[in-house]
Design a protein around this motif. Sequence first.
Motif: not given
Length: 449
Positions: A78, A82-83, A86, A89-90, A126
Amino acid sequence: MSIREAHSGQEGPDFRTFIAIWLGQAVSMVGSRVSRLALGIWLFQRTGAVTDFAMVALCDALPVLLLLPFTGVVADRYDRRRVMLWADSAAALCTLGMAGLLWSGQFQSWHLYLAVVAGASASALQSPAWNAAISQLVPPERLSRAVGLVQVSEGMTDILAPTLAGGLLAVGGMMAALVFDFTTFLIGMGLLLLPRFPAVPRAREAEERPGPVWREAMRGWEYVAARRGLVGLLALASLVTMILCAMEVLVPPMLLAHASPTVMGMVMSVAGVGALCGSVVMSTWGGPRRKMDGVLGAGALMGLALMGAGLGGSVVVMAVAGWVAMFCMPVVWSCSHAVWQLQIPAELQGRAFGLRRMVGEATAVAVFFGAGPLVDRVLEPLLAPGGALAGSAGGVFGVTRSQGVGLLLFMLGLLLLTVMVVVRARPGLYRIEDEVLRDNPTHATGVGG
């Protein structure tokens, strides 16, 4: 497809884009380290048990070790920006949830362990994406400088985080540390939202028929295992990791046997300044043209410094040896990292860097478990009065308490120096940079393994 080929065929972001993302990630790293330290301190203050404090470290290490092979696949499948979003954000939502539980008065110890596991899992997602993205954002000739900047941020985090954690806990308690962490996540995510990453070149057949995750995870290992140079470079990195972890475990007890905790802290701070200076040098200089000269030269100097630390009993000698050893560390890592990125196809770098960090984490765990018993149960008795080595090595290292640590540091330094000299004398691993493009079909298609 190699990194050189990937950059030659497309217009990528300039170095300023990398700087913006690096700055956001550096700020976010400080916040994460502050909250993690604050959580451990908070728990220890309430239980007074060292085991509980150690459990926090275990919850932080195990998810990374277990998840990295699979999160590397995610980083390669991906868009890496964006990874990273993600993962951030988590982690931010986890911090926000802890703050909510704390504010409502429902926060308990098991919530802390769960939060640390969740944060470590986000870090496992990350880390390979960020490491692999560096080569997308900077040209090959500036990779060493970019990695040097990443290490500058890590060095600054090591210096700033403990002070900030203690200060925030004193001023506003655990809530202040969590709010600080959440704010740094917002900064990091905001800077990450601004640019777009260049597309990663991928093999057409890999896009059409992605395999099971476990099979995709193995491709990174297969690619590395099929190349003796990369295996050798990974072994060198593991050796340096082993020695750095041994220093972390062994040096404080050795200092405390002859000096006060304040003096020990000063010596450790001097070593930390050495690491920061080395990172700054690498971020501005970039290292020698042949990166393996940087790996082997700095590694040999680190070995000499460790031998001096093992022989020297004074605080001044330990401080100087610590500064030199930690100054060399960013040089080794930056040059090794650059070679690794130039050797690994862009579409496999997430998995490859996940593998590299996983090996490093496993090495660290082994050292943390084994170094103490080796000194306490083997080396110290051998050097004690009447011990088997008291009349020989004891004449050099002494027969007082903590001299087993000195003997082990000397042996590790000698091992590191010997390995670096042997690698330099043999053409195989030293010439790895001459093999960036190989005559095999996998490079023609951009598929490794």
